[in-house]
Design a protein around this motif. Structure first.
Motif, short mmCIF file in Angstrom:
data_model
loop_
_atom_site.label_atom_id
_atom_site.label_comp_id
_atom_site.label_asym_id
_atom_site.label_seq_id
_atom_site.Cartn_x
_atom_site.Cartn_y
_atom_site.Cartn_z
N ASN A 21 -31.74 -1.03 -14.16
CA ASN A 21 -32.60 0.14 -14.12
C ASN A 21 -33.00 0.39 -12.67
O ASN A 21 -33.32 -0.54 -11.94
CB ASN A 21 -33.86 -0.06 -14.97
CG ASN A 21 -33.53 -0.05 -16.44
OD1 ASN A 21 -32.73 0.75 -16.89
ND2 ASN A 21 -34.13 -0.95 -17.18
N VAL A 22 -32.95 1.66 -12.27
CA VAL A 22 -33.34 2.04 -10.92
C VAL A 22 -34.49 3.03 -11.06
O VAL A 22 -34.38 4.03 -11.78
CB VAL A 22 -32.16 2.67 -10.15
CG1 VAL A 22 -32.58 3.03 -8.74
CG2 VAL A 22 -30.97 1.72 -10.12
N HIS A 23 -35.58 2.75 -10.38
CA HIS A 23 -36.78 3.58 -10.47
C HIS A 23 -36.49 4.98 -9.93
O HIS A 23 -35.66 5.17 -9.02
CB HIS A 23 -37.92 2.93 -9.67
CG HIS A 23 -39.25 3.51 -9.98
ND1 HIS A 23 -39.76 4.59 -9.31
CD2 HIS A 23 -40.18 3.16 -10.90
CE1 HIS A 23 -40.95 4.89 -9.80
NE2 HIS A 23 -41.23 4.04 -10.77
N LYS A 24 -37.17 5.95 -10.47
CA LYS A 24 -37.02 7.36 -10.08
C LYS A 24 -37.21 7.55 -8.57
O LYS A 24 -36.46 8.28 -7.93
CB LYS A 24 -38.02 8.19 -10.87
CG LYS A 24 -37.97 9.66 -10.63
CD LYS A 24 -39.02 10.36 -11.47
CE LYS A 24 -39.14 11.82 -11.11
NZ LYS A 24 -40.20 12.48 -11.89
N ASP A 25 -38.22 6.88 -8.00
CA ASP A 25 -38.48 7.01 -6.57
C ASP A 25 -37.34 6.42 -5.73
O ASP A 25 -37.02 6.93 -4.67
CB ASP A 25 -39.79 6.32 -6.19
CG ASP A 25 -41.00 7.08 -6.71
OD1 ASP A 25 -40.86 8.28 -7.05
OD2 ASP A 25 -42.09 6.47 -6.77
N ALA A 26 -36.74 5.34 -6.22
CA ALA A 26 -35.61 4.73 -5.51
C ALA A 26 -34.41 5.70 -5.52
O ALA A 26 -33.74 5.86 -4.49
CB ALA A 26 -35.22 3.40 -6.14
N LEU A 27 -34.16 6.33 -6.66
CA LEU A 27 -33.07 7.31 -6.73
C LEU A 27 -33.33 8.49 -5.80
O LEU A 27 -32.41 8.99 -5.14
CB LEU A 27 -32.88 7.81 -8.17
CG LEU A 27 -32.27 6.82 -9.13
CD1 LEU A 27 -32.28 7.37 -10.55
CD2 LEU A 27 -30.85 6.45 -8.71
N LEU A 28 -34.58 8.92 -5.72
CA LEU A 28 -34.94 10.00 -4.82
C LEU A 28 -34.72 9.58 -3.36
O LEU A 28 -34.21 10.36 -2.56
CB LEU A 28 -36.40 10.41 -5.04
CG LEU A 28 -36.90 11.57 -4.20
CD1 LEU A 28 -36.12 12.84 -4.50
CD2 LEU A 28 -38.38 11.78 -4.43
N ALA A 29 -35.07 8.33 -3.05
CA ALA A 29 -34.85 7.82 -1.68
C ALA A 29 -33.36 7.76 -1.35
O ALA A 29 -32.95 8.13 -0.24
CB ALA A 29 -35.48 6.45 -1.53
N PHE A 30 -32.54 7.29 -2.30
CA PHE A 30 -31.09 7.27 -2.09
C PHE A 30 -30.55 8.68 -1.87
O PHE A 30 -29.75 8.93 -0.97
CB PHE A 30 -30.37 6.64 -3.29
CG PHE A 30 -30.31 5.16 -3.27
CD1 PHE A 30 -29.54 4.49 -2.32
CD2 PHE A 30 -30.99 4.41 -4.21
CE1 PHE A 30 -29.46 3.10 -2.31
CE2 PHE A 30 -30.93 3.02 -4.21
CZ PHE A 30 -30.16 2.37 -3.26
N SER A 31 -31.00 9.60 -2.71
CA SER A 31 -30.53 10.98 -2.63
C SER A 31 -30.90 11.62 -1.29
O SER A 31 -30.06 12.26 -0.64
CB SER A 31 -31.13 11.79 -3.78
OG SER A 31 -30.68 13.12 -3.73
#
Length: 145
Positions: A37-47
């Motif tokens: 599972n990847v947190h929403k904020d982590a995905l936003l940071a990657f994006s």
């Protein structure tokens, strides 16, 4: 504040693709039974990181293109830009990936131009220079040729 959110989402990368790009390598590294599972904020940071990297790389490649007094950026400009921004380790895999993409999609261009020719004939009802002058009359056309 609401308009800033809309603009940020419009400029961002597709969330599903970012999630897949992040999770696939992680799932290969972890035991088979665990679900990553990847947190929403982590995905936003990657994006956001990927978006900034793409902007930086494209600006550098554009500068290389302009130095060569050309207006069209090509793959070699991107390869050179990767070396200029100190990511030479990406060049080899990118070249392999690009050649694989070209190999898989190489035949589509020829078919595409043929489809455009057929569509053009259909719309105009006139033959193109390539077809040798043969055409069928349009529906309702009673004039003799």
């Amino acid at each position: 504040m609401e308009t800033e959110k809309v603009v940020a989402e419009a400029e961002g990368l597709p969330k599903a693709i970012v999630r897949r790009v992040v999770k696939d390598p992680l799932s290969r590294c972890s035991p088979e039974d665990s679900d990553i599972n990847v947190h929403k904020d982590a995905l936003l940071a990657f994006s956001e990181s990927a978006r900034i990297f793409i902007h930086y790389l494209s600006a550098t490649a554009n500068d290389i293109c302009k130095e060569s007094k050309r207006q069209t950026m090509n793959a070699d400009d991107v390869f050179k830009a990767l070396e200029d921004i100190e990511f030479p380790e990406f060049v080899g895999p990118l070249k392999v990936s690009l050649s694989e993409f070209k190999r898989k999609n190489g035949g589509k261009k020829v078919g595409s131009s043929q489809n455009k020719e057929v569509e053009k004939k259909r719309k105009t009802g006139r033959p193109s220079k390539k077809s040798g002058g043969k055409s069928t009359p349009k529906k309702g056309d009673t004039s003799e040729k």
